[in-house]
Structures are given as C-alpha cells and as structure tokens.
Design an enzyme around this catalytic site. Structure first.
Site, PDB file in Angstrom:
ATOM      1  N   TYR A 324       0.755  -1.371   0.150  1.00  0.00           N
ATOM      2  CA  TYR A 324      -0.091   0.250  -0.318  1.00  0.00           C
ATOM      3  C   TYR A 324       0.514   1.135   0.005  1.00  0.00           C
ATOM      4  O   TYR A 324       1.808   1.354   0.885  1.00  0.00           O
ATOM      5  CB  TYR A 324      -1.130   0.191   1.453  1.00  0.00           C
ATOM      6  CG  TYR A 324      -2.270   0.691   0.883  1.00  0.00           C
ATOM      7  CD1 TYR A 324      -2.496   2.318   0.563  1.00  0.00           C
ATOM      8  CD2 TYR A 324      -3.077   0.644   2.071  1.00  0.00           C
ATOM      9  CE1 TYR A 324      -3.522   3.379   0.550  1.00  0.00           C
ATOM     10  CE2 TYR A 324      -4.157   1.628   2.522  1.00  0.00           C
ATOM     11  CZ  TYR A 324      -3.688   2.704   1.280  1.00  0.00           C
ATOM     12  OH  TYR A 324      -5.651   3.506   1.169  1.00  0.00           O
ATOM     13  N   CYS A 325       0.660   2.158  -0.461  1.00  0.00           N
ATOM     14  CA  CYS A 325       1.434   4.076  -1.045  1.00  0.00           C
ATOM     15  C   CYS A 325       3.097   3.080  -1.037  1.00  0.00           C
ATOM     16  O   CYS A 325       3.495   2.721  -2.200  1.00  0.00           O
ATOM     17  CB  CYS A 325       1.152   4.339   0.269  1.00  0.00           C
ATOM     18  SG  CYS A 325       1.244   6.251   0.367  1.00  0.00           S
ATOM     19  N   VAL A 326       3.891   3.822   0.135  1.00  0.00           N
ATOM     20  CA  VAL A 326       4.741   3.556  -0.171  1.00  0.00           C
ATOM     21  C   VAL A 326       5.469   2.364   0.169  1.00  0.00           C
ATOM     22  O   VAL A 326       6.588   1.638  -0.400  1.00  0.00           O
ATOM     23  CB  VAL A 326       6.106   4.453   0.672  1.00  0.00           C
ATOM     24  CG1 VAL A 326       5.203   6.185   0.496  1.00  0.00           C
ATOM     25  CG2 VAL A 326       5.245   4.374   2.099  1.00  0.00           C
TER      26      VAL A 326
END
Length: 591
Positions: A324-326
């Site tokens: 998720y994301c970074v």
C-alpha cells in the site's frame, strides 16, 4: 394611554440590548477564557515547550526564491484589491450578485452569505481577491514550471487561509452560535485550540474516542514474529478451508496499519479472512532514536524476512503480497531484487494499492523535495527521526481547505463536539519516520526519480531493474487520489514486465481502497490492461457500481485457487511460530 386614564409605564424590552443576566454570563465566559489561557501559558512554561504552533508555520517550507518572487508580484494584486474596495463604496448598499460557482462552495452554506448585504459583499470580495491572487501567480513571467507550481500551491494555501469563514467576526454562523450559546461555543472552541497547541497537532476527532485493540483494529489474531523494525500479525481463520497460498500485507510505514482494519464493517483484513485467505499483516515500528541509521535496505530486508517467515511457517513455496502506497514502492524494489537473484518465485502475485515507482507525475508532494525543504527536514530530524506530526501537517496542507480550515472553523470557532469517526482518528495517529531513510526516499525517488533508471539503485548490494519483474500484478489506483495521482500510479504499467491488471477505483487515496462491498459506495472501472496509455484505458473502460474487492478476490483465485484445511500452523500461534501477544500488538500503540 391606558383605559384607566393613567400613563402606561411598561416598556418594551430592546431586543438589541443584552439583559443583565446575559451580561453577567458573558463576563463569566471572558473570565474563564482568561483563566484557561493563563493555565495553558503556565503549563507550557513549566514544561519548557516551544510553541507547537510552529508545526503549522508555512514560512518554514515556502521560503524559497519562487515564493519570494510571487510575494513581490502580489503587491500589484493587493493594489487592485484596494481599488475594488474603493469602487464598492460608490455602489448601492445592496447585496452584490454572487457568482454561480461561488454558490457551490460549502464554506458559504449559511443563508446570511446571500441574504445579508454585508456578508454577501464580504463573500464576493473574497472570491474576487482570491481569484486575482491565483491569476497574478499564473501570469508571472520567468518561473520554470516547477517554481510556478510551488507559487500556485502557496497562493491557493494563502487564499484558503484568508477566507472570511475562518474569522469569528466575519462568519455569520459563528456569530449566531456565539449569541445563541452566550459565548459558551467560543469558550469550548478555545479549549479545543489550547489542547491542540499542547499536543502540537490539529485534532479531527476526540483522541479519547477510540482505543486501538478495543474499538478499532479488532480483527482477532496473534503477533507471531518480531524484529526491531516490525511485528508480523497472523489473523485467525474463519473458514473451514483456506487458500493454500497465504497473503502478506505491507502497509505504509508513514501510517498505522489499521487503516485496513478500522472496524468489522470496514475492515479489508476481516473481509479477506472471510474470503478464505490466510492473512498476515506487517505492523511497522514508529521510529525513535535507535532507528537513526535505518535506510532503504532495512525496509526491503524486512519485507523479505516477512515473506520467508510465512513461507517457512506454512511450508509453502510462495505468498501473495499487497503493498500500500510507499510500501508498494519498496515492494516493487523487493521484487526487482528477488528477480535479479533468481528468487522471484517466492512471490506468487503482487497487488499495489495506490503505489508509485515512477515519480515524474507524483503531484503536489514533489514540492517538498527542494533544497530549502530538505534543509528544514534535516533540522527537524536532529534526534535521528522525524516527528510524525510534521508529516501529518504536510499531508493536511495538500487539502488545507478540507483538513485544516474546515476543522479550525468547526472545532475552534463553532465549538462543535468532535465526531466519533474512526478514519479521522487513524489520520491523526501519527508515526515517526527514520530521518536518514525519509531523506533518502525523498531525494532518490521523488526528486531524482532513480527507481525507473535500470541499475541506478541497489538493494542490499544488488542493482535493481523494474523491467525484470515478471510477477503477476494487480494495480489499483484512485480516480481522485491527491497523494498518489492516477497518472503516476499508471506508470507501473510501463515498468513491469509480467502480466498486469489495472483497476481504477472511485474516490481517493483512502476511500478508494477502503470500500467494503456491504457499503454499496462508489464504483470502479476495468478495461484493456494492454492499453498503451492511461487515456486509451479510460476511453475503453467500463464502470461497475460498488466495491472492487470482489473483483480482486476473483483475480487472486485465478492465480491459484488451491485450498487446504485451516488447522495446525494455519491457526495463529499453533505452528513453529508461537504467539508473542494478541493482535494488534505493541508496535502500533507506540508513539
């Protein structure tokens, strides 16, 4: 005259003059406010704290040549504003017409912004001055596109801050509330403000409304593995049989993992368990002084460690993964490293939730990677880690109207009670970041975009090339995502070599991901994942109402639908890895 022939001495009360009781009450309010501020000042002095309001000082991050150029040019805009006010003095004192677009601005929902000539004039004046400010920024000669983007961002932020709704004396709703409550709303708002100043953070919800592990992050499970950087949670199965290939979720280390486990009705974790997946979650440790030397390699080594730990525990050759994301960014680096080392088969599939690897179109966050901001970051990270409140303030500033000024009005000026909203609680539950790794991430990825240059970066001594990743990938993006813009997430399609499925979800960075089927909200689009461009994908995409989660679990089944009995090591703590503690574990509660 009365019918008795005597003068009637009964006087009609003047509705514009406060009663003696009201005056006494207002005096009490003022006294209590003074006492409250005195106690706050004494408390700060005793604790030796500098003003936490500095967390929100925009001068700390917009002090650069581009902003200074904009400041010089803004003088012209203010001259035009003065001329506008002068012209208003010659007009008939009736409510000026309000532009149709302004009528849609929810900040001006109170009827008095239209019905009262004074407030209508204030509203229109603000609209014209704000528009003039933005126009002045766009018309400047000289700045390059990056500098112009910074100036426009600063202009929008200043325009939002200048809104008359943000001041008690120019907000009719605040005035009416203060009169109705005889000042109690202002006193309550002052208490909220002083509490936030003490915390060094703008509150969106009552911080005591939720407790992690009690009424948030409650999916049953056990912590079965722990390092200095993360805990690994194994969730208890709820089905007789489970998919043979387990799932490991890597949430972003800049936030708490329980965005995917807010409550049973919203929990992606609980839903995935119900679908028959053996679910494992990484819970990252909030950085402290002991993590000052943590870098990119450490997070990727942690991802490999989690993958190997689950493989060995369940005696399976590979796992499904979500980044998720970074954490999706580093998961891509992990896969590239495994591919380079001939170990790609450890991962059966990868799902990216709003993740980026190519930062050319990374949006407004790219404005926070210039030399002045990096110098400030180094100063703020002197202990070896960056206080998560600074990162929260940065993200809030990207949507300042909604995430800052909206709550300034509601919490401080109107004195409203905090809403019991779990998502907002999570948003304010900040996580500290390792200073060296955070700077490395901003410089190497956001600023220099090195991840998409083959062999420009190395992981644990191994040069990486994203083109070597052939792992089947499910790539999800949010249509209105301001953290990981759609155009930026799409670039994953250009850099991975394996089979790819792209899905566009309605809403943004959080609601676009956390959208359970039972809610019946939003929509998603699917199309030709072999499309050459994002525009081509969108042109041929078809819309489906509701959650995209069922589409994803179908995709997981297509990768491998073998099942096994939910017993033995599939039960948290019953295999070789014994339970350390109950989920959600200690790390997520550390500040």
């Amino acid at each position: 005259m009365s019918d008795t022939g005597q003068n009637d001495t009964t006087e009609t009360p003047n509705p514009f003059l406060p009663s003696a009781e009201d005056m006494q009450h207002w005096a009490s309010v003022i006294g209590r406010a003074q006492q409250m501020m005195l106690e706050y000042a004494l408390g700060q002095a005793n604790e030796g704290n500098a003003s936490a309001a500095a967390l929100f000082d925009p001068a700390k991050w917009i002090d650069n040549p581009a902003t200074k150029l904009w400041t010089e040019q803004s003088t012209k805009m203010w001259d035009q504003g003065v001329a506008f006010w002068t012209s208003l003095a010659t007009l008939n004192p009736m409510a000026p017409p309000v532009p149709e677009t302004a009528a849609k601005d929810r900040r001006f929902a109170d009827p008095d912004w239209d019905a009262n000539p004074v407030f209508a004039m204030i509203r229109q004046t603000y609209g014209l001055l704000a528009e003039q400010m933005l126009a002045t920024t766009r018309q400047l000669d000289g700045p390059d596109p990056a500098a112009r983007a910074k100036m426009e961002f600063a202009a929008k932020a200043m325009a939002d801050a200048m809104a008359p709704t943000n001041l008690a004396l120019t907000n009719p709703e605040v005035i009416k509330r203060a009169v109705e409550t005889r000042g109690e709303s202002l006193l309550k708002g002052l208490k909220h403000m002083l509490t936030d100043l003490s915390r060094g953070q703008l509150s969106h919800v009552d911080p005591d409304a939720f407790e992690v592990g009690v009424n948030i992050a409650t999916t049953p499970g056990k912590v079965i593995h722990e390092t200095d950087l993360y805990q690994l949670i194994h969730y208890a199965p709820t089905t007789k049989d489970v998919f043979t290939v387990p799932l490991i979720i890597f949430p972003p280390w800049i936030n708490r993992f329980y965005i995917l486990d807010l409550n049973p009705a919203k929990s992606f974790v609980a839903w995935a368990v119900e679908q028959g997946l053996s679910v494992f979650m990484v819970s990252w440790k909030s950085a402290d002084v002991s993590m000052s030397e943590v870098v990119w390699d450490d997070y990727i080594a942690a991802q490999v460690d989690a993958i190997d730990t689950v493989r060995e525990l369940l005696d399976v050759p590979h796992v499904h993964t979500i980044g998720y994301c970074v954490a999706g960014t580093t998961l891509a680096a992990t896969l590239a490293m495994l591919s380079a080392r001939g170990e790609a088969d450890k991962v059966k599939s990868v799902t990216f939730f709003t993740a980026q690897v190519d930062f050319e179109h990374a949006g407004d966050l790219k404005m926070f990677v210039d030399d002045s901001y990096l110098a400030l970051l180094q100063q703020l990270s002197a202990p070896g880690f960056l206080d998560g409140r600074y990162m929260a303030a940065t993200f809030n500033s990207l949507r300042g109207r909604d995430l800052i000024w909206n709550y300034v009005v509601s919490n401080y000026l109107l004195g409203n009670d905090y809403p019991p909203f779990d998502l907002l609680y999570w948003n304010g539950d900040t996580t500290n970041l390792p200073a060296k790794w955070h700077r490395q991430y901003l410089v190497d990825l956001y600023r220099d975009n090195r991840m998409v240059i083959p062999n420009s970066l190395s992981v644990m001594g191994t040069p990486i090339d994203l083109k070597k990743i052939e792992t089947p990938a499910f790539i999800q993006a949010g249509r209105e995502d301001h953290i990981a813009p759609l155009a930026s997430v799409w670039r994953l399609m250009d850099h991975l070599s394996g089979p790819k499925t792209f899905l566009l979800a309605g809403s943004g960075h959080i609601a676009g991901v956390v959208n359970p089927p039972a809610a019946g909200k939003y929509q998603y689009w699917t199309g030709d994942s072999k499309a050459a461009t994002l525009d081509e994908f969108i042109a041929g995409a078809s819309e489906t109402k509701g959650s995209w989660w069922p589409r994803w679990i179908d995709w997981i089944s297509e990768q491998d639908n073998a099942k096994t009995a939910a017993k033995g090591a599939r039960i948290p703590g019953k295999g070789a890895k014994k339970a350390i503690e109950n989920a959600p574990g200690r790390y997520v509660k550390q500040r």
